[in-house]
Design a protein around this motif. Sequence first.
Motif, PDB file in Angstrom:
ATOM      1  N   UNK A   1     -10.014 -40.472  21.599  1.00  0.00           N
ATOM      2  CA  UNK A   1     -11.127 -40.244  20.683  1.00  0.00           C
ATOM      3  C   UNK A   1     -10.980 -41.107  19.441  1.00  0.00           C
ATOM      4  N   UNK A   2     -11.726 -40.776  18.392  1.00  0.00           N
ATOM      5  CA  UNK A   2     -11.752 -41.626  17.201  1.00  0.00           C
ATOM      6  C   UNK A   2     -10.446 -41.613  16.426  1.00  0.00           C
ATOM      7  N   UNK A   3      -9.563 -40.676  16.738  1.00  0.00           N
ATOM      8  CA  UNK A   3      -8.240 -40.643  16.117  1.00  0.00           C
ATOM      9  C   UNK A   3      -7.188 -41.315  16.999  1.00  0.00           C
ATOM     10  N   UNK A   4      -7.649 -42.017  18.011  1.00  0.00           N
ATOM     11  CA  UNK A   4      -6.730 -42.651  18.942  1.00  0.00           C
ATOM     12  C   UNK A   4      -6.143 -43.950  18.411  1.00  0.00           C
ATOM     13  N   UNK A   5      -5.163 -44.459  19.151  1.00  0.00           N
ATOM     14  CA  UNK A   5      -4.475 -45.705  18.793  1.00  0.00           C
ATOM     15  C   UNK A   5      -4.344 -46.558  20.050  1.00  0.00           C
ATOM     16  N   UNK A   6      -4.694 -47.810  19.941  1.00  0.00           N
ATOM     17  CA  UNK A   6      -4.534 -48.763  21.030  1.00  0.00           C
ATOM     18  C   UNK A   6      -3.517 -49.816  20.602  1.00  0.00           C
TER      19      UNK A   6
END
Length: 362
Positions: free
Chosen positions: A95-100
Amino acid sequence: MHRISIDVPGAAHEVTVGFHLANLAAQALRRLAASRPIMVVSDSVGAGRHIDPLIEALKSAGVSAAVHLVPAGEAAKELGVLSTIYGALADDGIDREGVLVSLGGGCVGDVAGFAAATWMRGIRHVQMPTTLLAMVDSSIGGKTAINLPAGKNLVGAVHQPVAIFSDLEYLETLADAEFRSGLAEITKVALVADRSFVDWLSVNLVALLGRDKPAMLEAVRRAVAIKAGVVSRDPHETGERAILNYGHTVGHALERAAGFGRLRHGEAVAWGMEVAGRLSLSSGAGTPEAVRTQHALLQRAGLLANRPEVTRADLWQALRHDKKSQAGALRFVLLREIGRADYGCEVDPNLVWDTLAKVLSL
């Protein structure tokens, strides 16, 4: 180890340059507190050599991660590949709190960075470049993109990473041709911005080609510091940052004309610099000393050994789609003197084609 700040307004971050950085990167990723497992995007080269130590470091730090592989090289920068990254992000509930995290060379960073820029209108991105070229160039500045048949990097976004970890240990297994390719970008930033760095390269190039660790650390540190400073002052390339495109007008066109993936980016840029250097001199903008110095460095680095095989028609078609064109006219970065360049320069098309013909034997 060195930490270099990139003070982009609203998106300040650091580049860490050193050896054996997996545990340090894992701790930084833990502090980002992703809402879901982080997504690590890599290719067969990066995964085969570097993914296991990173995953172990992440586990030790209490960070769960999913891995998604993309094709190696320019084949990664296609719409279809981008779609597979989106699919993996959706499957893992990022989601928008994710990290790639992008673990690989410039192509991995470009496509993964574009996925991060556009997924949920932007999630956090951490760059872990594994090639010399990516460490000193593509991982810095937030430029992300994919290719289209019409040209290189035509679809993209500026999306600053939250951190960059340049682990020089990765360079120990890098193929010689890939290592030399990175030297083109190091030479470029020195020529356009720092005469003392050009002098250093002239003295230390043999050590650098031999992958002497202190030499690699110093070269990467200085190249990163130059680009970091330019990007901090001009994050959206509305002015000064354009000097970093030196050699890229013709370089990108050569990549497209030869067929994406057939010519290494650094090799293409080296020949593009040769053209731009000659144009600088013949248009009255540059000095013979600058052109001689550039040629000597590129030749000693082995970047001019093989002239690109392209047709005049294919090269012209590629140049027509250059992003730096204005009102249909090509714009060049010209080398004024060692350590100083001018951007946005329009050059007589007849002079351009005469120079292309001489340098590239068209």
